[in-house]
Design a protein around this motif. Structure first.
Motif, PDB file in Angstrom:
ATOM      1  N   PHE A 109      43.244  39.590  52.009  1.00 16.12           N
ATOM      2  CA  PHE A 109      44.611  39.163  51.704  1.00 16.12           C
ATOM      3  C   PHE A 109      44.605  38.428  50.376  1.00 16.12           C
ATOM      4  N   LYS A 110      45.384  38.925  49.413  1.00 12.55           N
ATOM      5  CA  LYS A 110      45.459  38.263  48.109  1.00 12.55           C
ATOM      6  C   LYS A 110      46.129  36.910  48.255  1.00 12.55           C
ATOM      7  N   GLY A 111      45.690  35.966  47.430  1.00 10.13           N
ATOM      8  CA  GLY A 111      46.327  34.651  47.412  1.00 10.13           C
ATOM      9  C   GLY A 111      45.743  33.640  48.365  1.00 10.13           C
ATOM     10  N   LEU A 112      44.679  34.000  49.084  1.00 11.86           N
ATOM     11  CA  LEU A 112      44.037  33.072  50.018  1.00 11.86           C
ATOM     12  C   LEU A 112      42.584  32.840  49.603  1.00 11.86           C
ATOM     13  N   PRO A 113      42.017  31.671  49.920  1.00  5.12           N
ATOM     14  CA  PRO A 113      40.609  31.404  49.599  1.00  5.12           C
ATOM     15  C   PRO A 113      39.679  32.385  50.322  1.00  5.12           C
ATOM     16  N   PRO A 114      38.515  32.674  49.760  1.00  2.00           N
ATOM     17  CA  PRO A 114      37.582  33.642  50.372  1.00  2.00           C
ATOM     18  C   PRO A 114      37.235  33.338  51.834  1.00  2.00           C
ATOM     19  N   ALA A 115      37.221  32.065  52.196  1.00  2.00           N
ATOM     20  CA  ALA A 115      36.840  31.691  53.566  1.00  2.00           C
ATOM     21  C   ALA A 115      37.850  32.181  54.610  1.00  2.00           C
ATOM     22  N   VAL A 116      39.095  32.417  54.194  1.00  2.00           N
ATOM     23  CA  VAL A 116      40.130  32.791  55.169  1.00  2.00           C
ATOM     24  C   VAL A 116      40.932  34.024  54.741  1.00  2.00           C
ATOM     25  N   ASN A 117      40.388  34.849  53.830  1.00  2.00           N
ATOM     26  CA  ASN A 117      41.189  35.969  53.338  1.00  2.00           C
ATOM     27  C   ASN A 117      40.808  37.340  53.898  1.00  2.00           C
ATOM     28  N   THR A 118      39.776  37.381  54.771  1.00  2.00           N
ATOM     29  CA  THR A 118      39.422  38.682  55.360  1.00  2.00           C
ATOM     30  C   THR A 118      40.540  39.124  56.309  1.00  2.00           C
ATOM     31  N   TYR A 119      40.819  40.422  56.304  1.00  2.00           N
ATOM     32  CA  TYR A 119      41.950  40.907  57.107  1.00  2.00           C
ATOM     33  C   TYR A 119      41.537  42.047  58.022  1.00  2.00           C
ATOM     34  N   ILE A 160      43.816  42.152  64.473  1.00  2.00           N
ATOM     35  CA  ILE A 160      43.857  40.718  64.816  1.00  2.00           C
ATOM     36  C   ILE A 160      44.397  39.842  63.692  1.00  2.00           C
ATOM     37  N   GLY A 161      44.623  40.414  62.519  1.00  2.00           N
ATOM     38  CA  GLY A 161      45.209  39.642  61.430  1.00  2.00           C
ATOM     39  C   GLY A 161      44.214  38.835  60.633  1.00  2.00           C
ATOM     40  N   LEU A 162      44.628  37.647  60.212  1.00  2.55           N
ATOM     41  CA  LEU A 162      43.811  36.752  59.387  1.00  2.55           C
ATOM     42  C   LEU A 162      43.002  35.788  60.253  1.00  2.55           C
TER      43      LEU A 162
END
Length: 551
Positions: free
Chosen positions: A324-334, A338-340
């Motif tokens: 997901f663009k715009g989020l830090p690497p720790a929480v941007n996997t999609y 199940i979402g983020l």
């Protein structure tokens, strides 16, 4: 005198090739025959500047600037060679001003519109003209040229809004417009969030306060028709508003302000006409409309907004999106299922604190609209409690959820009654007594006209009193209801499926209506069902109405 005799000199026999070319060049200049000049450059496969040097003539910007629009016409677009492509690119590289480059690119795009664009030309267009590039001519291209690129490269309307966001989130706006740092960052974060849904965008519209609109005008050479100035109104909130269509919903983003919320509307014909076509639309008018959902932009809002879109509104991000663009690497996997990744506990605690004030502000503003005019003081308060309950559930605080959902239900909120009744019925720990309470809450919600509760209560024969408009409604309220009914009937006659469904459902689910009214209601439901309205289809099947679903 020398110029007048050039045509005579040109016919002298035994002139060398260089002299003939020089005379042809000068005669073409005299006659302002720029096509011949471009043809001579093509024959030698050199750019105009090189041709002038080759002919040993003095440099002249006067006519050299006129040549680019004729250059492209020289190649055979149906049988263009790699040598021709290299020559065209050399001409582009020789251009001096940005405006010359834009004109040249527009000519290329329009020339190769009908056939297959050759490889080197395609690469130039991709590098210089697509909105996905950092340095791009996209925002200066004419609308018809953009339309060609949109079709060719499957570009969504999302990029019409990024031009504004890019300017408003720039550090210059602090000095030029008095924007605060957190406002700029918030505009940027929203742009990045919605970039993950860019392929889902259909219609877009941007409404800007007068000062912002004039500022944008100075930054963009050409404003898209979708970018409009708010109709002049001294009471107009000074916030930019983005409106865009995502499949079955319409999203309205208030970019700044105390609430700076996102509102989600059902994509009905009625809502679409109001939000995309109404030239006098204002922030206040938008907030008067009944929305499906509202979302904040506080800590970790992206996680909860994505979840709302995916689970409840059935809107998914771009296909095959790993991050997901715009989020830090720790929480941007999609993950599409199940979402983020769920935010850490400390971020959720921070969100809970900020949401408490935001919810109070939101409902304070909502109660000033006419949407809740028929509700008593307790019912108004129940909306606030319902919001708090849903937020507590969102944050996995089930003890607080239970507290506020019961408060909201006890104060007359039909949605809270429905939610509370469902949880009592579906909870595996519920005994017979609690399930009985659950049935009673669903019956109460049905008595208030809650659609899902009515359907469930009717299906399982739960006791409830059919909903009727209160006799305590004032004359003004009656007028409002009649006006709304007339507007709904007009929308239904114009083909709005939701309006058809709502008109039919009201009479169909109430007891004691005249037979003629019921027959009219059945016709509306059947018509909506035939045209594919899902809720109308369910109701038509339930009441065994004759219809043939449209294929």
């Amino acid at each position: 005198m020398l110029i007048e005799t050039m045509s005579i000199v040109r016919d002298i026999p035994n002139l060398n090739q260089l002299s003939k070319q020089r005379l042809d060049w000068l005669l073409a200049i005299k006659q302002q025959d720029f096509n011949t000049l471009a043809a001579m450059c093509y024959q030698s496969h050199v750019i105009p500047y090189a041709m002038i040097r080759q002919l040993r003539l003095p440099k002249s910007n006067h006519y050299e600037k006129m040549l680019p629009s004729y250059i492209i016409q020289q190649v055979n677009i149906k049988n263009i060679t790699e040598k021709d492509q290299v020559w065209l690119l050399s001409n582009f590289d020789a251009l001096v001003t940005t405006q010359e480059c834009i004109i040249f690119c527009e000519e290329l795009i329009n020339t190769f519109n009908k056939g297959r664009t050759p490889k080197l030309i395609l690469q130039l267009i991709q590098d210089k003209c697509l909105p996905t590039q950092n340095e791009t001519y996209w925002y200066s291209l004419q609308e018809k040229t953009k339309d060609i690129l949109k079709k060719q490269f499957m570009i969504s309307s999302y990029y019409e809004l990024t031009a504004i966001s890019r300017i408003l989130s720039h550090e210059n706006t602090e000095l030029d417009l008095g924007f605060e740092d957190h406002e700029r960052r918030q505009i940027h974060s929203r742009t990045m969030f919605w970039s993950n849904y860019s392929s889902r965008f259909n219609r877009v519209r941007a409404l800007l306060p007068n000062e912002i609109y004039r500022y944008i005008e100075t930054k963009l050479k050409r404003l898209s028709p979708q970018i409009e100035c708010f109709d002049q109104d001294g009471n107009q909130e000074q916030s930019e508003v983005f409106i865009f269509e995502l499949s079955n919903i319409i999203v309205v983003e208030f970019l700044r302000g105390e609430l700076s919320e996102t509102r989600f509307f059902k994509n009905t014909e009625w809502n679409a006409k109001r939000l995309f076509d109404d030239k006098r639309l204002s922030s206040a008018a938008i907030r008067e409309m009944s929305q499906m959902e509202v979302h904040d932009h506080l800590s970790t809002w992206q996680y909860f907004c994505e979840k709302l879109l995916r689970q409840k509104l059935q809107v998914k991000p771009n296909d095959n999106l790993p991050y997901f663009k715009g989020l830090p690497p720790a929480v941007n996997t999609y993950d599409a299922k199940i979402g983020l990744p769920k935010p850490a506990h400390n971020f959720l605690s921070e969100r809970a604190l900020k949401l408490e004030r935001w919810v109070e502000l939101f409902w304070s503003a909502e109660f000033k609209t006419s949407k809740y005019g028929h509700q008593s003081g307790l019912q108004l308060k129940s909306n606030l409690y319902l919001s708090k309950a849903l937020i507590a559930k969102q944050l996995d605080n089930y003890e607080e959820y239970e507290l506020f959902i019961k408060k909201a239900a006890n104060q007359g909120n039909p949605e809270a009654m429905w939610q509370l009744g469902k949880s009592m019925l579906l909870n595996r720990k519920s005994d017979a007594k609690i399930r009985k309470y659950g049935e009673e809450w669903i019956g109460k919600a049905a008595s208030f006209g809650h659609v899902e509760a009515v359907e469930l209560a009717t299906r399982f024969k739960l006791a409830f009193i059919p909903y009727k408009v209160s006799s305590s409604i004032t004359n003004n309220d009656e007028t409002d209801i009649k006006t709304k009914n007339m507007e709904q009937e007009k929308a239904a006659n114009e083909g709005d499926l939701d309006a058809m469904y709502q008109l039919g459902r009201r009479s169909l689910l109430k007891k004691g209506d005249l037979l003629s009214d019921r027959l009219v209601a059945e016709r509306w439901i059947a018509k909506a069902a035939i045209l594919g309205h899902e809720d109308a289809l369910k109701l038509a099947i339930k009441f065994k109405l004759p219809f043939v679903k449209k294929k």
